[in-house]
Write a protein that holds these residues in place. Structure first.
Motif, PDB file in Angstrom:
ATOM      1  N   VAL A  60      18.044  56.197   5.017  1.00 52.18           N
ATOM      2  CA  VAL A  60      19.312  55.467   5.075  1.00 52.18           C
ATOM      3  C   VAL A  60      20.477  56.431   5.289  1.00 52.18           C
ATOM      4  O   VAL A  60      21.390  56.161   6.089  1.00 52.18           O
ATOM      5  CB  VAL A  60      19.515  54.644   3.781  1.00 52.18           C
ATOM      6  N   VAL A  61      20.458  57.553   4.590  1.00 53.22           N
ATOM      7  CA  VAL A  61      21.520  58.551   4.753  1.00 53.22           C
ATOM      8  C   VAL A  61      21.543  59.079   6.185  1.00 53.22           C
ATOM      9  O   VAL A  61      22.616  59.235   6.798  1.00 53.22           O
ATOM     10  CB  VAL A  61      21.323  59.707   3.755  1.00 53.22           C
ATOM     11  N   ALA A  62      20.371  59.363   6.744  1.00 58.35           N
ATOM     12  CA  ALA A  62      20.304  59.884   8.109  1.00 58.35           C
ATOM     13  C   ALA A  62      20.835  58.865   9.117  1.00 58.35           C
ATOM     14  O   ALA A  62      21.583  59.217  10.039  1.00 58.35           O
ATOM     15  CB  ALA A  62      18.858  60.265   8.442  1.00 58.35           C
ATOM     16  N   LEU A  63      20.466  57.604   8.961  1.00 59.74           N
ATOM     17  CA  LEU A  63      20.949  56.563   9.875  1.00 59.74           C
ATOM     18  C   LEU A  63      22.461  56.372   9.739  1.00 59.74           C
ATOM     19  O   LEU A  63      23.165  56.191  10.740  1.00 59.74           O
ATOM     20  CB  LEU A  63      20.218  55.248   9.611  1.00 59.74           C
ATOM     21  N   ALA A  64      22.954  56.428   8.507  1.00 56.56           N
ATOM     22  CA  ALA A  64      24.397  56.303   8.299  1.00 56.56           C
ATOM     23  C   ALA A  64      25.138  57.463   8.949  1.00 56.56           C
ATOM     24  O   ALA A  64      26.223  57.283   9.532  1.00 56.56           O
ATOM     25  CB  ALA A  64      24.708  56.238   6.807  1.00 56.56           C
ATOM     26  N   ALA A  65      24.566  58.672   8.876  1.00 53.76           N
ATOM     27  CA  ALA A  65      25.212  59.830   9.490  1.00 53.76           C
ATOM     28  C   ALA A  65      25.274  59.693  11.008  1.00 53.76           C
ATOM     29  O   ALA A  65      26.210  60.197  11.645  1.00 53.76           O
ATOM     30  CB  ALA A  65      24.457  61.102   9.103  1.00 53.76           C
ATOM     31  N   LEU A  66      24.289  59.026  11.601  1.00 52.21           N
ATOM     32  CA  LEU A  66      24.315  58.819  13.049  1.00 52.21           C
ATOM     33  C   LEU A  66      25.432  57.859  13.459  1.00 52.21           C
ATOM     34  O   LEU A  66      25.961  57.952  14.570  1.00 52.21           O
ATOM     35  CB  LEU A  66      22.968  58.264  13.526  1.00 52.21           C
ATOM     36  N   ALA A  67      25.789  56.951  12.575  1.00 51.94           N
ATOM     37  CA  ALA A  67      26.816  55.951  12.911  1.00 51.94           C
ATOM     38  C   ALA A  67      28.217  56.413  12.563  1.00 51.94           C
ATOM     39  O   ALA A  67      29.190  56.015  13.220  1.00 51.94           O
ATOM     40  CB  ALA A  67      26.509  54.638  12.198  1.00 51.94           C
TER      41      ALA A  67
END
Length: 357
Positions: A37-44
């Motif tokens: 979730v943290v990685a996906l949030a960082a992409l956005a």
């Protein structure tokens, strides 16, 4: 006196107490999901915000026949700019945290971090030397990696001198080696051109993922994943080692070899991390304590937890570094500003639970 199999099992289990040690899989799954979730949030997230739904469709569209609804700018930002940066932050953060957790187990000291074995200082000098010579980024990475391994070789040579305590000799060797290479780094900054070379040296030493590329991801992945595989393969032996050398020998675990292999693996991971990201402090000291609070002191669970938490932690720090100010802030500043007071809070509130001798 020989130790029976039931006694050996009981002794190893005694190193991982509490409910956390008896329910490792659900806790690791929670950490893995949180890291994702943290990685996906960082992409956005960033100064250019990509809508989460478009970001997910874009990622899915790389492997599935998804109709394109995202813009070319969003594709460039996510795939070419942020994705290699997020992958690199996961690798570097995981490597430093796993290295710190392994060293704290090897030395049975909660204040040990990867800096103690001098590899980070050696890798720093290798990168600074390449920058002084005006070489490209490939040589910066290669120089940092090569001098990191050289520092390890020096430390291991010092550790074999005399007939004293090998742990003490390695710590002293790491301190001496780190001080030596730190002095060389200072000399490099002293002779650097203050207008052309010094700014790039200082920025690199403070730590940054601003120049992340897929090539650097591959460069970091090779030593980090190899070192992580060795450390994780030895996690049961680290449990035995925490019982003391005499008990470890009685259980069939050679203390010297069991310490040497994790040290080499941690040095490999640290050199790979510093080579692509520069010096990033506090991750290897703070994150292992968070992992220990979440899983207990059983290294079989604590070490993979530290890798996951470290990757998520540095990804959050890196996202903050590129969003909180107009000019990107070096990672080393944020990890120290956030990590130091956070570590004090951990010591004050959980000093009796973070470490069980």
């Amino acid at each position: 006196m020989p130790v029976s199999a039931p006694d050996a099992v009981a002794a190893v289990r005694a190193t991982g107490e509490g409910k956390a040690a008896r329910r490792p899989l659900p806790r690791l799954l929670v950490l893995a999901l949180a890291t994702l979730v943290v990685a996906l949030a960082a992409l956005a997230l960033g100064r250019y915000v990509v809508p989460p739904n478009e970001m997910l469709r874009l990622l899915a569209g790389q492997v599935l026949p998804v109709q394109q609804t995202w813009t070319p700018t969003e594709e460039t930002v996510v795939l070419d700019v942020r994705l290699p940066r997020v992958l690199l932050s996961l690798l570097v953060g995981g490597a430093l945290a796993l290295g710190g957790a392994a060293l704290q187990g090897v030395f049975r000291n909660p204040l040990v971090s990867p800096d103690v074995i001098g590899v980070a200082s050696g890798a720093s000098f290798g990168g600074v030397l390449a920058l002084l010579l005006g070489l490209g980024s490939f040589f910066v990475v290669g120089g940092a990696f090569g001098f990191g391994l050289l520092a390890l070789a020096i430390v291991m040579t010092i550790g074999r001198l005399g007939g004293g305590n090998p742990i003490l000799m390695i710590i002293l060797g790491g301190t001496v080696t780190g001080a030596f290479f730190t002095a060389l780094v200072s000399f490099g900054k002293y002779v650097a051109d203050p207008e052309s070379e010094l700014p790039s040296i200082v920025f690199w030493l403070l730590g940054s993922l601003a120049t992340a590329t897929y090539a650097k991801v591959v460069t970091a992945a090779l030593p980090v994943l190899l070192g992580a595989a060795v450390v994780l393969a030895l996690r049961w032996r680290l449990n035995v080692l925490s019982l003391g050398d005499d008990d470890a020998v009685a259980l069939g675990v050679p203390p010297r070899l069991t310490r040497g292999l994790p040290l080499c693996a941690v040095a490999l991971m640290t050199a790979g991390a510093v080579a692509v990201a520069g010096l990033v402090g506090w991750v290897g000291l703070v994150v292992p304590h968070l992992a220990r609070l979440w899983t207990g002191s059983d290294h079989r669970v604590q070490l993979p937890a530290a890798f996951l938490i470290g990757g998520a932690y540095l990804t959050v720090i890196d996202t903050l570094s590129r969003t909180v100010t107009a000019a990107e802030m070096p990672l080393g500043i944020l990890t120290a500003v956030i990590g130091a007071p956070f570590f004090v809070v951990l010591l004050a509130k959980s000093r009796n639970r973070m470490w069980s001798p």
